[in-house]
Design an enzyme around this catalytic site. Structure first.
Site, PDB file in Angstrom:
ATOM      1  N   LEU A 114     -48.800 -22.719 -29.631  1.00 56.84           N
ATOM      2  CA  LEU A 114     -49.666 -21.562 -29.803  1.00 56.84           C
ATOM      3  C   LEU A 114     -50.440 -21.418 -28.499  1.00 56.84           C
ATOM      4  O   LEU A 114     -50.935 -22.416 -27.957  1.00 56.84           O
ATOM      5  CB  LEU A 114     -50.634 -21.764 -30.974  1.00 56.84           C
ATOM      6  CG  LEU A 114     -50.045 -21.677 -32.387  1.00 56.84           C
ATOM      7  CD1 LEU A 114     -51.099 -22.051 -33.424  1.00 56.84           C
ATOM      8  CD2 LEU A 114     -49.513 -20.271 -32.667  1.00 56.84           C
ATOM      9  N   ASP A 115     -50.545 -20.203 -27.990  1.00 58.77           N
ATOM     10  CA  ASP A 115     -51.202 -20.048 -26.696  1.00 58.77           C
ATOM     11  C   ASP A 115     -52.714 -20.221 -26.816  1.00 58.77           C
ATOM     12  O   ASP A 115     -53.264 -20.392 -27.903  1.00 58.77           O
ATOM     13  CB  ASP A 115     -50.821 -18.715 -26.037  1.00 58.77           C
ATOM     14  CG  ASP A 115     -51.293 -17.501 -26.822  1.00 58.77           C
ATOM     15  OD1 ASP A 115     -52.379 -17.559 -27.414  1.00 58.77           O
ATOM     16  OD2 ASP A 115     -50.574 -16.489 -26.845  1.00 58.77           O
TER      17      ASP A 115
END
Length: 258
Positions: free
Chosen positions: A115-116
């Site tokens: 997940l960024d």
């Protein structure tokens, strides 16, 4: 002078070293093979140059001159990642990482996908690189579901068209299921589902629809749900559930017992 560790005869027992490193949670098998190519791996003091080299009980494996512990039983955790953390073990820009935020006593783990920095929600963590690689494979057909808050005017027909695949800025994206849940003024909440995602895919596709993503929360990854996990809360998946959801898990005796 030490000799290079060479591939073992076919009759030798044990795991290939790239697979062994994956099971140890050091990296995925592919990344472990890259580490071997870079000359970062030693077996019993000898430089390893062949991914086909085998590791047996009692062997000493080092990565970057640090001894790697033998693989533990396969384990999987659900983690509620908050925004503001990067999903990497070391960040060159010094930003806080997911792995530094984990409780003391956790074994070395890697993430199943990423997940960024600005995304939040469910992140699966495992101590087994082989399992991580398997859970990431598109062939699983696992749906990844997100709650997405966007700013802009939502065109529901264009949202529906995403299910046929799309092209934005010359990049082809696979089918995305997107539906409008609620809206107030120029802000709206969407439910977005996809089976295989490119880096920052949802943000880029929404930008192609003239929508700005202001919040992105992953609520599920295949059969695993975010549920009621609080931010930065971590919960281990029981061995029973892991075996049920990942049929044919390699060497199931290593899977955590319920």
């Amino acid at each position: 002078m030490t000799k290079d560790a060479s591939p073992a005869p076919a009759a030798q027992h044990g795991d290939r070293i790239a697979k062994w490193l994956g099971r140890s949670g050091v990296a995925s098998r592919r990344d472990a093979e890259r580490m071997i190519e870079e000359g970062r791996v030693r077996l019993n003091g000898e430089l390893v140059r062949h991914p086909a080299t085998f590791v047996s009980d009692g062997d000493i494996v080092q990565v970057d001159d640090q001894v790697v512990a033998a693989p533990d039983r396969t384990r999987l955790w659900r983690y509620h990642k908050p925004d503001g953390l990067v999903t990497t073990h070391r960040d060159p820009d010094g930003r806080p990482t997911v792995f530094a935020s984990l409780p003391e006593g956790m074994p070395r783990v890697i993430s199943v996908g990423r997940l960024d920095l600005n995304s939040e929600g469910l992140l699966l963590l495992t101590n087994d690189g082989e399992l991580a690689r398997r859970l990431e494979l598109p062939s699983n057909g696992w749906i990844r579901r997100y709650r997405v808050r966007v700013f802009g005017v939502v065109n529901e027909d264009r949202l529906a068209d995403l299910a046929q695949g799309s092209v934005f800025e010359g990049v082809h994206y696979g089918p995305i299921e997107a539906a409008l849940d609620s809206s107030r003024g120029d802000n709206a909440w969407l439910t977005v589902s996809l089976r295989e995602g490119k880096n920052r895919e949802i943000r880029k596709v929404m930008r192609g629809l003239n929508l700005h993503v202001s919040r992105l929360i992953r609520t599920s990854y295949g059969p695993f749900q975010l549920g009621t996990l609080e931010r930065e809360e971590l919960e281990e998946v029981t061995g029973k559930v892991l075996r049920e959801q990942v049929p044919g898990l390699a060497n199931p005796r290593r899977a955590a017992r319920s």
